[in-house]
Design a protein around this motif. Structure first.
Motif, PDB file in Angstrom:
ATOM      1  N   GLU A  75      32.613  57.118  34.091  1.00 57.87           N
ATOM      2  CA  GLU A  75      32.611  56.302  35.304  1.00 57.87           C
ATOM      3  C   GLU A  75      33.948  55.565  35.412  1.00 57.87           C
ATOM      4  N   PRO A  76      34.440  55.319  36.655  1.00 57.05           N
ATOM      5  CA  PRO A  76      35.744  54.650  36.815  1.00 57.05           C
ATOM      6  C   PRO A  76      35.825  53.291  36.125  1.00 57.05           C
ATOM      7  N   TYR A  77      34.731  52.536  36.158  1.00 58.00           N
ATOM      8  CA  TYR A  77      34.768  51.196  35.560  1.00 58.00           C
ATOM      9  C   TYR A  77      34.951  51.261  34.044  1.00 58.00           C
ATOM     10  N   LYS A  78      34.669  52.422  33.448  1.00 60.66           N
ATOM     11  CA  LYS A  78      34.882  52.554  32.001  1.00 60.66           C
ATOM     12  C   LYS A  78      36.361  52.749  31.676  1.00 60.66           C
ATOM     13  N   VAL A  79      37.141  53.206  32.647  1.00 53.65           N
ATOM     14  CA  VAL A  79      38.593  53.283  32.480  1.00 53.65           C
ATOM     15  C   VAL A  79      39.142  51.868  32.649  1.00 53.65           C
ATOM     16  N   CYS A  80      38.832  51.242  33.766  1.00 47.30           N
ATOM     17  CA  CYS A  80      39.107  49.821  33.987  1.00 47.30           C
ATOM     18  C   CYS A  80      38.467  49.414  35.304  1.00 47.30           C
ATOM     19  N   GLN A  81      38.200  48.133  35.426  1.00 48.04           N
ATOM     20  CA  GLN A  81      37.540  47.626  36.623  1.00 48.04           C
ATOM     21  C   GLN A  81      38.568  47.226  37.683  1.00 48.04           C
ATOM     22  N   ASN A  82      38.097  47.111  38.920  1.00 50.48           N
ATOM     23  CA  ASN A  82      38.978  46.728  40.027  1.00 50.48           C
ATOM     24  C   ASN A  82      39.685  45.408  39.742  1.00 50.48           C
ATOM     25  N   ARG A  83      38.959  44.467  39.167  1.00 46.90           N
ATOM     26  CA  ARG A  83      39.538  43.148  38.889  1.00 46.90           C
ATOM     27  C   ARG A  83      40.750  43.286  37.957  1.00 46.90           C
ATOM     28  N   THR A  84      40.661  44.185  36.983  1.00 47.12           N
ATOM     29  CA  THR A  84      41.783  44.403  36.063  1.00 47.12           C
ATOM     30  C   THR A  84      42.992  44.922  36.820  1.00 47.12           C
ATOM     31  N   LEU A  85      42.782  45.890  37.717  1.00 48.64           N
ATOM     32  CA  LEU A  85      43.884  46.437  38.515  1.00 48.64           C
ATOM     33  C   LEU A  85      44.523  45.340  39.357  1.00 48.64           C
ATOM     34  N   CYS A  86      43.680  44.537  40.025  1.00 49.16           N
ATOM     35  CA  CYS A  86      44.186  43.473  40.903  1.00 49.16           C
ATOM     36  C   CYS A  86      44.997  42.447  40.127  1.00 49.16           C
ATOM     37  N   GLU A  87      44.480  42.041  38.972  1.00 50.78           N
ATOM     38  CA  GLU A  87      45.174  41.019  38.192  1.00 50.78           C
ATOM     39  C   GLU A  87      46.483  41.564  37.627  1.00 50.78           C
ATOM     40  N   LEU A  88      46.485  42.798  37.181  1.00 55.58           N
ATOM     41  CA  LEU A  88      47.708  43.412  36.656  1.00 55.58           C
ATOM     42  C   LEU A  88      48.791  43.456  37.736  1.00 55.58           C
ATOM     43  N   ILE A  89      48.396  43.805  38.941  1.00 55.59           N
ATOM     44  CA  ILE A  89      49.336  43.847  40.073  1.00 55.59           C
ATOM     45  C   ILE A  89      49.899  42.458  40.344  1.00 55.59           C
ATOM     46  N   ARG A  90      49.027  41.460  40.405  1.00 59.96           N
ATOM     47  CA  ARG A  90      49.485  40.096  40.718  1.00 59.96           C
ATOM     48  C   ARG A  90      50.406  39.560  39.629  1.00 59.96           C
ATOM     49  N   ASP A  92      51.358  40.602  26.634  1.00 58.10           N
ATOM     50  CA  ASP A  92      51.202  40.428  28.081  1.00 58.10           C
ATOM     51  C   ASP A  92      49.968  41.167  28.589  1.00 58.10           C
ATOM     52  N   LEU A  93      49.799  42.402  28.133  1.00 52.99           N
ATOM     53  CA  LEU A  93      48.638  43.186  28.585  1.00 52.99           C
ATOM     54  C   LEU A  93      47.332  42.503  28.184  1.00 52.99           C
ATOM     55  N   LEU A  94      47.286  41.943  26.991  1.00 56.14           N
ATOM     56  CA  LEU A  94      46.066  41.272  26.522  1.00 56.14           C
ATOM     57  C   LEU A  94      45.737  40.033  27.348  1.00 56.14           C
ATOM     58  N   SER A  95      46.707  39.513  28.087  1.00 56.87           N
ATOM     59  CA  SER A  95      46.456  38.334  28.930  1.00 56.87           C
ATOM     60  C   SER A  95      45.741  38.708  30.232  1.00 56.87           C
ATOM     61  N   VAL A  96      45.610  39.994  30.504  1.00 53.07           N
ATOM     62  CA  VAL A  96      44.974  40.471  31.740  1.00 53.07           C
ATOM     63  C   VAL A  96      43.474  40.641  31.509  1.00 53.07           C
ATOM     64  N   LYS A 124      43.162  49.127  24.928  1.00 49.31           N
ATOM     65  CA  LYS A 124      43.909  49.412  26.159  1.00 49.31           C
ATOM     66  C   LYS A 124      45.334  48.871  26.077  1.00 49.31           C
ATOM     67  N   ALA A 125      45.539  47.790  25.317  1.00 47.91           N
ATOM     68  CA  ALA A 125      46.860  47.181  25.206  1.00 47.91           C
ATOM     69  C   ALA A 125      47.742  47.888  24.173  1.00 47.91           C
ATOM     70  N   ALA A 126      47.125  48.607  23.251  1.00 53.88           N
ATOM     71  CA  ALA A 126      47.902  49.290  22.205  1.00 53.88           C
ATOM     72  C   ALA A 126      48.784  50.368  22.827  1.00 53.88           C
ATOM     73  N   LYS A 127      49.947  50.592  22.210  1.00 50.84           N
ATOM     74  CA  LYS A 127      50.873  51.625  22.697  1.00 50.84           C
ATOM     75  C   LYS A 127      50.109  52.931  22.867  1.00 50.84           C
ATOM     76  N   GLY A 128      50.263  53.549  24.046  1.00 51.79           N
ATOM     77  CA  GLY A 128      49.555  54.789  24.343  1.00 51.79           C
ATOM     78  C   GLY A 128      48.205  54.561  25.010  1.00 51.79           C
ATOM     79  N   GLY A 129      47.770  53.297  25.115  1.00 57.13           N
ATOM     80  CA  GLY A 129      46.486  52.988  25.735  1.00 57.13           C
ATOM     81  C   GLY A 129      46.587  52.959  27.256  1.00 57.13           C
ATOM     82  N   PHE A 130      45.447  52.768  27.900  1.00 51.39           N
ATOM     83  CA  PHE A 130      45.402  52.738  29.365  1.00 51.39           C
ATOM     84  C   PHE A 130      46.335  51.683  29.947  1.00 51.39           C
ATOM     85  N   GLY A 131      46.494  50.563  29.266  1.00 52.48           N
ATOM     86  CA  GLY A 131      47.379  49.509  29.765  1.00 52.48           C
ATOM     87  C   GLY A 131      48.797  50.012  29.967  1.00 52.48           C
TER      88      GLY A 131
END
Length: 144
Positions: free
Chosen positions: A45-60, A94-98, A105-112
């Motif tokens: 499921e898409p939310y298992k990759v990441c949720q919309n809120r994560t995408l929005c916060e990363l962008i901001r 920085d990624l862990l702050s999202v 996800k924050a580890a090198k090679g992760g979704f982040g």
């Protein structure tokens, strides 16, 4: 400018795409396309990759601070492997702050890191610059 842009607070982290400006939303669309590809590859499921809120916060966060999760040492500017490792640690921090990004996800090679590749595409960098311009134009305009 739209009413939406007049009422946006760039100092807060958006929880959903309704709180993104038009330029940020275009970046959001590219991140959702990436997520769709990854979801299909992984058959989850898409939310298992990441949720919309994560995408929005990363962008901001990237919009508000162009140096957010930047890793110049990885692109070859590092004087040695120690510099590159320090840069990786800074990006992971920085990624862990999202919201919604944990250690895997924050580890090198992760979704982040994959999301950062999308964010750092030439088109998305330009869109985030345009978004920053909205706010600076509002600050410079005379009060009526």
């Amino acid at each position: 400018s739209s009413i939406k842009e007049e009422t946006l607070n760039y100092g807060t982290m958006p929880e959903e795409p309704d709180y993104l400006d038009d330029h940020e939303f275009q970046v959001y669309v590219t991140l959702r396309a990436w997520r769709l590809r990854r979801k299909n590859e992984l058959d989850v499921e898409p939310y298992k990759v990441c949720q919309n809120r994560t995408l929005c916060e990363l962008i901001r966060r990237k919009r508000n601070h162009s140096s957010f999760a930047s890793c110049p040492g990885i692109q070859g500017d590092a004087k040695d492997i120690k510099d590159a490792n320090c840069a990786e640690v800074a990006v992971e921090k920085d990624l862990l702050s999202v919201w919604g990004i944990g250690p895997s996800k924050a580890a090198k090679g992760g979704f982040g890191w994959e999301m950062l590749d999308v964010l750092n595409s030439k088109d998305n960098v330009k869109l985030l610059e345009l978004s920053r311009d909205i706010q600076s134009a509002k600050r410079k305009s005379p009060v009526e």
